[in-house]
Design a protein around this motif. Structure first.
Motif, mmCIF file in Angstrom:
data_model
loop_
_atom_site.group_PDB
_atom_site.id
_atom_site.type_symbol
_atom_site.label_atom_id
_atom_site.label_comp_id
_atom_site.label_asym_id
_atom_site.label_seq_id
_atom_site.Cartn_x
_atom_site.Cartn_y
_atom_site.Cartn_z
ATOM 1 N N ILE A 862 52.099 7.412 -136.107
ATOM 2 C CA ILE A 862 51.131 7.887 -137.084
ATOM 3 C C ILE A 862 50.791 9.338 -136.764
ATOM 4 O O ILE A 862 50.557 9.700 -135.611
ATOM 5 N N PHE A 863 50.723 10.162 -137.825
ATOM 6 C CA PHE A 863 50.356 11.567 -137.698
ATOM 7 C C PHE A 863 49.233 11.813 -138.705
ATOM 8 O O PHE A 863 49.440 11.651 -139.910
ATOM 9 N N ALA A 864 48.046 12.211 -138.246
ATOM 10 C CA ALA A 864 46.908 12.384 -139.146
ATOM 11 C C ALA A 864 46.149 13.661 -138.799
ATOM 12 O O ALA A 864 45.899 13.956 -137.625
ATOM 13 N N THR A 865 45.783 14.392 -139.870
ATOM 14 C CA THR A 865 45.040 15.645 -139.742
ATOM 15 C C THR A 865 45.790 16.611 -138.827
ATOM 16 O O THR A 865 45.405 16.906 -137.702
ATOM 17 N N ILE A 866 46.889 17.091 -139.364
ATOM 18 C CA ILE A 866 47.800 17.972 -138.621
ATOM 19 C C ILE A 866 47.670 19.383 -139.182
ATOM 20 O O ILE A 866 47.751 19.588 -140.393
ATOM 21 N N GLY A 867 47.494 20.371 -138.319
ATOM 22 C CA GLY A 867 47.320 21.740 -138.788
ATOM 23 C C GLY A 867 48.531 22.294 -139.505
ATOM 24 O O GLY A 867 48.408 22.953 -140.539
ATOM 25 N N ASN A 868 49.713 22.047 -138.964
ATOM 26 C CA ASN A 868 50.941 22.534 -139.600
ATOM 27 C C ASN A 868 51.861 21.351 -139.897
ATOM 28 O O ASN A 868 51.593 20.577 -140.782
ATOM 29 N N ASP A 869 52.959 21.214 -139.137
ATOM 30 C CA ASP A 869 53.972 20.196 -139.406
ATOM 31 C C ASP A 869 53.695 18.940 -138.601
ATOM 32 O O ASP A 869 53.331 19.009 -137.419
ATOM 33 N N GLY A 870 53.978 17.788 -139.224
ATOM 34 C CA GLY A 870 53.913 16.534 -138.474
ATOM 35 C C GLY A 870 55.083 16.422 -137.515
ATOM 36 O O GLY A 870 54.919 16.253 -136.308
ATOM 37 N N ILE A 871 56.298 16.508 -138.051
ATOM 38 C CA ILE A 871 57.531 16.474 -137.252
ATOM 39 C C ILE A 871 58.356 17.682 -137.655
ATOM 40 O O ILE A 871 58.671 17.862 -138.828
ATOM 41 N N ASP A 872 58.730 18.507 -136.687
ATOM 42 C CA ASP A 872 59.479 19.728 -136.956
ATOM 43 C C ASP A 872 60.603 19.831 -135.932
ATOM 44 O O ASP A 872 60.340 19.952 -134.740
ATOM 45 N N VAL A 873 61.876 19.752 -136.395
ATOM 46 C CA VAL A 873 62.999 19.838 -135.464
ATOM 47 C C VAL A 873 63.950 20.942 -135.894
ATOM 48 O O VAL A 873 64.090 21.238 -137.080
ATOM 49 N N SER A 874 64.617 21.529 -134.909
ATOM 50 C CA SER A 874 65.629 22.556 -135.142
ATOM 51 C C SER A 874 66.854 22.226 -134.307
ATOM 52 O O SER A 874 66.735 21.839 -133.143
ATOM 53 N N GLY A 875 68.029 22.366 -134.904
ATOM 54 C CA GLY A 875 69.275 22.120 -134.181
ATOM 55 C C GLY A 875 69.353 20.722 -133.608
ATOM 56 O O GLY A 875 69.958 20.521 -132.558
ATOM 57 N N SER A 876 68.798 19.735 -134.292
ATOM 58 C CA SER A 876 68.613 18.406 -133.708
ATOM 59 C C SER A 876 69.171 17.311 -134.612
ATOM 60 O O SER A 876 69.399 17.521 -135.806
ATOM 61 N N HIS A 877 69.351 16.136 -134.023
ATOM 62 C CA HIS A 877 69.789 14.941 -134.748
ATOM 63 C C HIS A 877 68.822 13.817 -134.385
ATOM 64 O O HIS A 877 68.832 13.336 -133.240
ATOM 65 N N ILE A 878 67.981 13.389 -135.316
ATOM 66 C CA ILE A 878 66.992 12.374 -135.000
ATOM 67 C C ILE A 878 66.928 11.326 -136.104
ATOM 68 O O ILE A 878 67.357 11.567 -137.235
ATOM 69 N N VAL A 879 66.360 10.177 -135.756
ATOM 70 C CA VAL A 879 66.087 9.098 -136.697
ATOM 71 C C VAL A 879 64.572 8.905 -136.734
ATOM 72 O O VAL A 879 63.917 8.852 -135.685
ATOM 73 N N VAL A 880 64.014 8.831 -137.934
ATOM 74 C CA VAL A 880 62.573 8.620 -138.114
ATOM 75 C C VAL A 880 62.396 7.352 -138.934
ATOM 76 O O VAL A 880 62.950 7.247 -140.033
ATOM 77 N N GLU A 881 61.628 6.397 -138.413
ATOM 78 C CA GLU A 881 61.523 5.097 -139.083
ATOM 79 C C GLU A 881 60.084 4.592 -139.030
ATOM 80 O O GLU A 881 59.430 4.633 -137.979
ATOM 81 N N ASN A 882 59.614 4.102 -140.181
ATOM 82 C CA ASN A 882 58.295 3.479 -140.281
ATOM 83 C C ASN A 882 57.209 4.412 -139.730
ATOM 84 O O ASN A 882 56.489 4.085 -138.786
ATOM 85 N N VAL A 883 57.076 5.566 -140.374
ATOM 86 C CA VAL A 883 56.142 6.600 -139.921
ATOM 87 C C VAL A 883 55.181 6.938 -141.053
ATOM 88 O O VAL A 883 55.590 7.057 -142.215
#
Length: 1000
Positions: A862-883
Motif C-alpha cells: 500500500i502506498f498512501a499520501t505520496i509526495g511524488n511517485d509511488g513506485i519509480d524504476v529506471s533500467g529495471s525489470h519488476i513485477v507489481v501485483e495487488n498494489v
C-alpha cells in the motif's frame, strides 16, 4: 474438405488449368499447374493489371464495386466485428449479406460474392466454417477457433495472414488476382491495398519445400518463439527447390536471425545456400528476411552509399517470395510478400567488390545468444549476465566464413591465421585499430554508419571483416546497419577511443560526409524515392523523411565540433612561457595550436605535444614571441606590457578537433585551477566502528553483530564491517539522534521483528539520517520493521537519495512500514534483486520506492499520501501485483530508461498520474482500477539517448478520471485492445506544467 492432388487423372480440371495458362497475362497471383509447379509471370503480362487500384488504399465497398465481374470470397481471421460500422453492415445486407451484417465478436465467417450479390454465407461462434463454389473452397476461423483465412484454388491453398475481414478476388479464369484485408478490430475506417500481388517492380522467388522439411523448420521456429532467441546452424539446413527468373535451383535453407522479430507470422527469415555450381545473381549464399528487420529502404541505401565510398558492401535487393509446401494430398502456398534479399559472406562477395580472394572473419556470438536464451527462459536473473563470459567480445572466438574451404586451401588457411591473429589482438586491446585495419576505410565506414543512423552495424558482434592479403590489413564489411533512423547517440569502432590515428581519420571522414552537397546527394540518391514508395505501399506505417538525414548531419557535425569543449585557466608566465591548465570535456582528442592576440595575431607557440585526449587535463606551455609585450603597449605610455588583470580577455587559444580543418578560439579564465580534495568525511574513508557501540553484541564464531531489544540512542554514525550478519531482534529500536547519525552496513541485515514488537529505526529528535547497506555478499531479510522520520545518509561531498538504501545488496522486505521521511526517496534500491511483500508507505516526502537497475517484485503493498511517485524504476525489470496507491503527488507507478514492468491487480486513486512509461520502457498492465486521477496513462520520450515508450493495458476499469491518456507520437498505448491517439505536445504538458510535478 481436402483437395485432391493434381496428379490424379482429372481431364476436365486439367483442361481448365491449361486454359488458365493461356490467359496467364491477365493474372497477378501465384497458381499451380498440373505438375505442381508455380509458373513465373512475364514482366510484359503485368502491364495489363490495374496497378493503380491494386496500390491504392480502398474501402471495402470500393473493392466490391471495382471487382463486380469477379468472384469475391470473404473470410474472417481472428476478429473483424469490433468496429464494424453499422452503415457498412446495412449496405452489405442490401446486397444479400444478411449474415455478414450480423457478424458478432470473434465469429468465424465465410461468404461468396458475385455479380453484385452474396451467393452463399456461413457463420459460427463455436467453430470454423467453409464454403465451396466451382471447386473453390474458402475457410474461416475466428478468434479462439484457429485464427485462419484460407482459399483453396487449383490444388493450392492460399493463406491470409492479417487479422480482420479478408477478401480473395478470383477472376473469370479461376486465378487469384489479389487479396485485401480490412481490420475492423483496429478502426471503423478500415482501408486496404492489395496484400498479395505481383508487384511490377519486383522479381519473384518461389521456394518449394516438402511438408516434412517445412515441419522441421516450423518446430525450430516454435522452439525459438518460446525461448525468444533463435539458435540455428548448418545442422538445421533442409533441402528445397527455388525458382527465379524461370530458372530452377536446388538449395538448402534454414531459419536465420537472432531475435524472434525474424520469425513473426508466416514471414520467417531464411538463410539460403545454392547447391552445385549454380549462383543466383552471382551469389551462392544469401538471406531472405522481412524488410522491417533491417528498417526497410534504409538498409538498401546503406549498401549503395558504402559501394560509392569504396567500402565492401552486400548486394541488397527487394523481391517477392512465395513458399509452396508440397504435401502428399495437397500443395499449400504462402504468399509471403516482399522480402529483402541480402548477399551472404562468400568468395563471390569479395570478387564483386574487386578485392583479391581472402578470408572473411567475425566474432562467434553463438555462446552469447545461448546465454541470452537461458536468461529469457528464466534460468538466469538479469544481474547474472554480468558474471557470465561469452557476451564479452574478448571471450568470443574469431570465426571464419566458409571454414571447410579454408581448411582445404593452404593459402587461405595461412591468411586465416594472419587475419585472425590481427583481429584477436585488436579485440583484446593488444594492438590499436590503426595497426590492424585500413584506417581510412574504417573511419569512413564509421562516419557513414553514424550519418545514416546505421549504428547497429558498429556493435562488435555485428562486425564482418575482410583480411586483405595484399595490404595485410582488415577492412570492414557493411552488415546489419538498420540504417535510415534518426539517431541521438553516435558510436565508434570498438577500442578506438585513444587511437589518435583513427580519430584523426574519423574526423576527416565526418567533415566529408556532413557537407551539405554530400547529404543532398544522399537525399536524391537514384532509386531511393522508388524504394521508399514501394515500402510505403506495402507497409503504410513506414515513414521516411529527409529530415532524418539532416538531423543526423547536424548532430554528427556537432559531435566533432562541440560548443566550448575546453576549459582553460591561466597559471602564470615563467621563463618566457605562458602557462595554462586545459581540460578537454569532448569525447574526441583536441589539438591545441597557438596563443593569439584577439584570435588573430599569433604571440606564442605550443611547447611539445599539444594533443589533449578526451576527458583529460594537462598543463600546456606556449613559448612567447620575444616582442609579444609590444602588442599590449598602450598609446600615451612608454611601456605597460601584459597585465593579466587587464589583458587576459585579449588573449585566446586556438585549437581544433584532431584531424579537422576548422580552427576555433577559446577564452582564458584568469584564476588558477588548483584542485583541492574534499575533506575526508565520506564514510568509505572511515574504518568500521561498530565495536565502539556497547549495546551491539559481537559473536565471532557465528560472525554476527546483534542489536538486542531496547531503546538505543545513537549519537554518531555506525559503520558495520563486512564479513558479518547485522542482526536486530524483536523490540530493538535504534534512535538516530543527530544530523550526522546514520547506519552504514557492509554486511547483510537480519532485522526480524514481530507484529507486536517490530524492529524500529527512527529519529525522535527529527534530525537523524538513515540506513545504507552497501555491497553485502548475502541477501538481507527485513521483516516487521518500521522506518520513521528518516533522512538520507550524507556528508560534505557525499550523499545517497533514500532514507533506506540498498546498493548492490539483495534484499527481502516483508511487513515493513516507511513513513514521514525527509528526503528524496523513502526506499532506494540500486543494482540489486529484491522482493517486497505486505509493505506500507505513508506520508512520504517525495518518492516512496525508487529502484535503479533492479529486478524484483512488489506484492500486496500500500502506498498512501505520496509526495511524488509511488513506485519509480529506471533500467529495471519488476513485477507489481495487488498494489493500492492513493494520493500520489506525481505518478502512481513510473517506468523509465529502458525498464519493463508487468503489473496486475492495481488500484490507483486520487493521484496526479496513474501510470507512466518513458524512455524505451515497456509497461504491461492487467486488471487495474483507476478513480479520480488527473491523468490515467502517459507514455513519452524524455531523454534523447533513449527511445519512445509503450503501455499495454487490459481489463482496466475507469471512474471519474479527468484525462484518460496523453501519449507522445512514436510511443504507444493499447488500452483494452484499442490503440490510443498520440500527441506531439506531451513533454510540454508534463513535469508540473499541466500534469505531475516539476522535476527541477
Amino acid at each position: 474438405m481436402k483437395i485432391k492432388s493434381t496428379k490424379q487423372p482429372a481431364l476436365l480440371k486439367n483442361a481448365l488449368l491449361l486454359l488458365g495458362l493461356i490467359v496467364v497475362l491477365l493474372s497477378v497471383s501465384f497458381f499451380a499447374k498440373d505438375d505442381g509447379k508455380i509458373p513465373r509471370q512475364k514482366r510484359s503480362s503485368r502491364t495489363t493489371l490495374d496497378a493503380s487500384f491494386l496500390r491504392k488504399k480502398s474501402t471495402l465497398l470500393e473493392v466490391l464495386d471495382h471487382y463486380q465481374d469477379h468472384t469475391i470470397f470473404f473470410s474472417v481471421k481472428d476478429e473483424a466485428s469490433f468496429h464494424f460500422p453499422q452503415e457498412i453492415r446495412n449496405k452489405l445486407a442490401e446486397m444479400g449479406g444478411d449474415t455478414l451484417a450480423t457478424l458478432g465478436l470473434r465469429d468465424s465467417y465465410a461468404g461468396i460474392f458475385k455479380n453484385g450479390k452474396f451467393q452463399k454465407e456461413a457463420k459460427s461462434n463455436t467453430s470454423a466454417v467453409a464454403l465451396e463454389w466451382n471447386d473453390i473452397e474458402v475457410e474461416s476461423a475466428g478468434n479462439g477457433k484457429g485464427n485462419f483465412s484460407k482459399l483453396s484454388l487449383n490444388a493450392v491453398r492460399h493463406t491470409a495472414d492479417q487479422r480482420g475481414l479478408n477478401l480473395f478476388i478470383v477472376n473469370k479464369d479461376n486465378q487469384l488476382e489479389g487479396t485485401w484485408c480490412f481490420d475492423f478490430f483496429e478502426t471503423e475506417n478500415a482501408v486496404s491495398s492489395a496484400m498479395n500481388w505481383l508487384n511490377g517492380e519486383l522479381e519473384q522467388i518461389v521456394i518449394t519445400i516438402s511438408e516434412k522439411q517445412y515441419n522441421k523448420l516450423k518446430r525450430k521456429r516454435d522452439d525459438a518463439i518460446i525461448g525468444q532467441v533463435l539458435l540455428s546452424g548448418d545442422e538445421d539446413l533442409v533441402p528445397a527447390d527455388l525458382n527465379f527468373k524461370e530458372k530452377d535451383y536446388e538449395i538448402k535453407m534454414r531459419l536465420k536471425g537472432d531475435w524472434v522479430d525474424h520469425l513473426q507470422g508466416d514471414q520467417w527469415s531464411f538463410r539460403v545456400k545454392v547447391e552445385g555450381q549454380n549462383a543466383l545473381m552471382g551469389m551462392r549464399k544469401f538471406s531472405l528476411h522481412r524488410p522491417g528487420t533491417r528498417n526497410y529502404a534504409g538498409e538498401w541505401l546503406f549498401h549503395q552509399v558504402l559501394a560509392d565510398a569504396g567500402i565492401i558492401n552486400l548486394q541488397y535487393h527487394f523481391v517477392q517470395v512465395a513458399l509452396k509446401i508440397e504435401g502428399e494430398i495437397y500443395s499449400d502456398i504462402k504468399n509471403l510478400g516482399i522480402y529483402a534479399l541480402e548477399e551472404g559472406f562468400d568468395k563471390q562477395l569479395i570478387e564483386r567488390n574487386e578485392r583479391r580472394e581472402g578470408v572473411i572473419l567475425k566474432l562467434d556470438e553463438g555462446l552469447m545468444w545461448e546465454e541470452y536464451e537461458a536468461y529469457l527462459r528464466g534460468q538466469f536473473d538479469l544481474p547474472d549476465l554480468g558474471y557470465l563470459n561469452f557476451h564479452k567480445y574478448q571471450q568470443m572466438n574469431i570465426a571464419p566464413f566458409s571454414e571447410a574451404r579454408i581448411r582445404e586451401d593452404s593459402v587461405l588457411y595461412k591468411q586465416f591465421l594472419a587475419g585472425s591473429s590481427l583481429f584477436r589482438d585488436y579485440i583484446d586491446g593488444k594492438k590499436q585499430l590503426s595497426e590492424v585495419f585500413d584506417v581510412e576505410k574504417a573511419a569512413k565506414y564509421t562516419a557513414i554508419c553514424n550519418l545514416l543512423g546505421a549504428t547497429h552495424g558498429l556493435g562488435g558482434h555485428n562486425y564482418r571483416v575482410y583480411y586483405n592479403p595484399v595490404t595485410s590489413k582488415l577492412e570492414p564489411i557493411g552488415f546489419d546497419g538498420n540504417a535510415g533512423k534518426k539517431t541521438y547517440g553516435f558510436m565508434d569502432f570498438y577500442n578506438s577511443w585513444n587511437d589518435l590515428v583513427f580519430q584523426e581519420a574519423y574526423v576527416k571522414a565526418v567533415e566529408e560526409v556532413t557537407q551539405d552537397d554530400y547529404v543532398e546527394r544522399l537525399i536524391n540518391w537514384p532509386g531511393l524515392s522508388n524504394m521508399v514508395a514501394l515500402m510505403q505501399t506495402v507497409y503504410d506505417k513506414y515513414e521516411w523523411t529527409d529530415k532524418m538525414l539532416i538531423h543526423n548531419q547536424r548532430l554528427l557535425l556537432g559531435s566533432i565540433h562541440p560548443k566550448q569543449p575546453l576549459r582553460i585557466n591561466f597559471n602564470g608566465i615563467e621563463k618566457g612561457n605562458f602557462l595554462v591548465n586545459i581540460e578537454n570535456f569532448a569525447h574526441l582528442p583536441m589539438e591545441v595550436l597557438d596563443l593569439t592576440y584577439k584570435g588573430k595575431k599569433v604571440v606564442g607557440k605550443t611547447v611539445g605535444n599539444g594533443i589533449l585526449l578526451s576527458k583529460s587535463r594537462n598543463q600546456i606551455a606556449f613559448k612567447l614571441d620575444v616582442d609579444y609585450e609590444k602588442v599590449f603597449t598602450k598609446k600615451g605610455k612608454q611601456k605597460v606590457g601584459f597585465d593579466p588583470q587587464v589583458d587576459i580577455d585579449k588573449v585566446k587559444i586556438s585549437y581544433r578537433t584532431i584531424g579537422s580543418q576548422n580552427i576555433f578560439h577559446e577564452d582564458i579564465l584568469l584564476w588558477n585551477d588548483e584542485r583541492r580534495e574534499v575533506a575526508e568525511t565520506v564514510p568509505f574513508q572511515r574504518a568500521p566502528n561498530a565495536h565502539l557501540f556497547d549495546f551491539l553484541v559481537f559473536d565471532e564464531k557465528a560472525k554476527t553483530i546483534t542489536c538486542p531489544p531496547g531503546h538505543w540512542l545513537v549519537e554518531s554514525p555506525v559503520i558495520i564491517p563486512g564479513g558479518y550478519t547485522f542482526v536486530a531482534l524483536p523490540g530493538a529500536q535504534m534512535d538516530l539522534m543527530s544530523q550526522f547519525t546514520s547506519i552504514i552496513s557492509y554486511s547483510p541485515l537480519r532485522f526480524i521483528g514481530t507484529p507486536e514488537r517490530p524492529v524500529e529505526i527512527t529519529t525522535n529528535t527529527g534530525m537523524g539520517q538513515g540506513l545504507l547497506v552497501l555491497n553485502a555478499l548475502d541477501t538481507s531479510v527485513l521483516r516487521y520493521c518500521k522506518f520513521t522520520g528518516l533522512s538520507n545518509p550524507n556528508t560534505i561531498g557525499w550523499s545517497v537519495t533514500g532514507a533506506v538504501n540498498f546498493y548492490e545488496s539483495d534484499v527481502i522486505l516483508e511487513h515493513c512500514s516507511f513513513s514521514k521521511n525527509r528526503c528524496e526517496d523513502a526506499l532506494n534500491i540500486l543494482r540489486s534483486h529484491f522482493k517486497m511483500t505486505d509493505c506500507v508507505f505513508t506520508d512520504i516526502h517525495a518518492d516512496a520506492f525508487d529502484g535503479d537497475f533492479v529486478t524484483g517484485t512488489v506484492k500486496d503493498c500500500i502506498f498512501a499520501t505520496i509526495g511524488n511517485d509511488g513506485i519509480d524504476v529506471s533500467g529495471s525489470h519488476i513485477v507489481v501485483e495487488n498494489v493500492g496507491i492513493e494520493k500520489a503527488g506525481d505518478k502512481g507507478i513510473s517506468a523509465g530508461e529502458g525498464s519493463e514492468i508487468n503489473a496486475r491487480q492495481i488500484a490507483i486513486k486520487n493521484s496526479e498520474i496513474a501510470f507512466a512509461s518513458k524512455d524505451r520502457s515497456v509497461f504491461n498492465i492487467t486488471k487495474a482500477f483507476l478513480e479520480n486521477n488527473k491523468l490515467g496513462f502517459t507514455a513519452f520520450q524524455k531523454k534523447p539517448e533513449f527511445g519512445p515508450a509503450e503501455i499495454t493495458a487490459d481489463s482496466i476499469e475507469l471512474k471519474n478520471n479527468k484525462l484518460l491518456h496523453l501519449i507522445e507520437t512514436g510511443s504507444s498505448l493499447l488500452l483494452n485492445g484499442k490503440k490510443a491517439e498520440t500527441s506531439d505536445e506531451v513533454i510540454e504538458k508534463m513535469y508540473g506544467e499541466e500534469f505531475g510535478k516539476s522535476s527541477k
